[in-house]
Design an enzyme around this catalytic site. Structure first.
Site, PDB file in Angstrom:
ATOM      1  N   SER A 195       0.843  -1.198   0.000  1.00  0.00           N
ATOM      2  CA  SER A 195       0.000   0.000   0.000  1.00  0.00           C
ATOM      3  C   SER A 195       0.881   1.252   0.000  1.00  0.00           C
ATOM      4  O   SER A 195       0.429   2.336  -0.382  1.00  0.00           O
ATOM      5  CB  SER A 195      -0.935   0.010   1.215  1.00  0.00           C
ATOM      6  OG  SER A 195      -0.215  -0.249   2.404  1.00  0.00           O
ATOM      7  N   GLU A 206      -9.191  -9.503   4.252  1.00  0.00           N
ATOM      8  CA  GLU A 206      -9.509  -8.108   3.916  1.00  0.00           C
ATOM      9  C   GLU A 206     -10.892  -8.021   3.273  1.00  0.00           C
ATOM     10  O   GLU A 206     -11.184  -8.720   2.281  1.00  0.00           O
ATOM     11  CB  GLU A 206      -8.457  -7.519   2.958  1.00  0.00           C
ATOM     12  CG  GLU A 206      -8.787  -6.062   2.589  1.00  0.00           C
ATOM     13  CD  GLU A 206      -7.646  -5.283   1.964  1.00  0.00           C
ATOM     14  OE1 GLU A 206      -6.520  -5.805   1.888  1.00  0.00           O
ATOM     15  OE2 GLU A 206      -7.913  -4.131   1.557  1.00  0.00           O
TER      16      GLU A 206
HETATM   17  O1  KIV Z   1      -0.400  -3.377   1.747  1.00  0.00           O
HETATM   18  C1  KIV Z   1      -1.118  -3.298   2.759  1.00  0.00           C
HETATM   19  O2  KIV Z   1      -1.202  -2.272   3.421  1.00  0.00           O
HETATM   20  C2  KIV Z   1      -1.876  -4.487   3.145  1.00  0.00           C
HETATM   21  C3  KIV Z   1      -2.800  -4.375   4.312  1.00  0.00           C
HETATM   22  C4  KIV Z   1      -4.040  -3.689   3.917  1.00  0.00           C
HETATM   23  C5  KIV Z   1      -3.079  -5.695   4.929  1.00  0.00           C
HETATM   24  O3  KIV Z   1      -1.741  -5.498   2.525  1.00  0.00           O
END
Ligand code: KIV
Length: 297
Positions: A60, A198
């Site tokens: 992310s 998720e």
């Molecule tokens: O990349 C991320 O932040 C994630 C979380 C949402 C679990 O995979």
């Protein structure tokens, strides 16, 4: 001379390093596990000082700190830079690094090589990969067999959100919920120590949790999982818009940042900054000599 060594006893036992056995113990005792993302040194310092259990260098970060429109384009080397910075800011939390899209799907060898890079170069304790289909399960098994702990991720998997029809909740039909269960169990059987759920219905998460012995971390999966994860920028409001419905915002840091930089800009433009206290002095005679030197030049 005393032979006794100087032993420093941690004031707070919860500040001992978080290890896999400690995480398993937390699950056994029913103590919620706190996980959050971090992407650089200051965010790592903040989550470390706040005493979280698990820190995810999530892909992310592609969106939150690198400005990509999704997590798809981010490169392994980019995430490695973030992971190394996070490691420098952490003392006790267990650190998990996300394997970026395209860095593990091609072959078991590719997956193991990528996982080793995160462990050896960034100092991550474990890696996370997305999906519970045949390919992801095989890659998880290969990485576990190479001696690296793996966290799975099912439900909404942003790397393949195009194939899932967008950023939307998963497991909302009996068939789709059964697929979430199948994938989670397959990841557990492959040796994953944990799995992220998720954006799946809370009731589905609860039912699947009952079938799993490994640590389940939820994000938009209700209260049943053993722990919860949120994206640092979502929970602190370092972003525009509110994000997904499961996001709870605990601060409005972007507003604070804009206000802070705006106040600085105002002060510079009004010549209020820098003030007398912000400058360095030079002895009068030195200054006089210097001025003369300049004048003579
Ligand atoms: O990349 C991320 O932040 C994630 C979380 C949402 C679990 O995979």
């Amino acid at each position: 001379m005393s032979t006794m060594r100087n032993i420093t006893v941690p004031a707070d036992a919860s500040r001992l390093p978080v290890t896999l056995p400690r995480l398993a113990e937390k699950k056994r005792l029913g103590e919620p596990v706190v996980m959050v993302t971090a992407y650089d040194y200051p965010s790592a310092l903040a989550v470390d000082k706040a005493g979280v259990d698990v820190v995810l260098v999530g892909d992310s970060g592609a969106m939150t700190v690198l400005g990509y429109p999704s997590t798809v384009a981010v490169e392994l080397d980019e995430l490695l830079v973030l992971a190394k910075a996070v490691r420098r800011g952490l003392t006790t939390p267990f650190m998990v690094a996300d394997l970026p899209f395209g860095s593990y799907e091609v072959s078991d060898e590719q997956a193991v090589t990528t996982a080793f890079r995160f462990i050896k170069e960034s100092g991550a304790d474990a890696v996370k990969l997305e999906g519970g289909g045949e390919t992801s399960v095989a890659r998880a098994r290969a990485i576990v067999n190479a001696g690296i702990p793996v966290m799975g991720h099912v439900g909404l998997t942003p790397q393949t959100s195009t194939a899932l029809g967008g950023y939307r909740a998963q497991g909302r039909t009996a068939e789709a919920a059964a697929e979430v269960a199948r994938q989670s169990i397959a990841l557990q059987d492959a040796g994953c120590f944990s799995v992220v759920f998720e954006a799946i219905p809370s009731a589905v998460a609860e039912a699947v949790c009952e079938k799993l012995d490994i640590l389940v971390i939820g994000i938009g999966a209700g209260p049943a999982p053993d722990g919860q994860v949120l994206v640092f920028h979502d929970l602190l409001g370092i972003r525009e818009g509110r994000g997904a419905r499961f996001v709870q915002r605990y601060a409005d840091i972007l507003d604070e940042m804009v206000a802070g930089v705006g106040a600085y800009a105002d002060d510079v433009r009004a010549r209020r900054y820098p003030g007398p206290d912000h400058g360095y002095s030079i002895p009068d005679e030195e200054l006089a000599t210097f001025r003369k030197t300049l004048a003579d030049a």
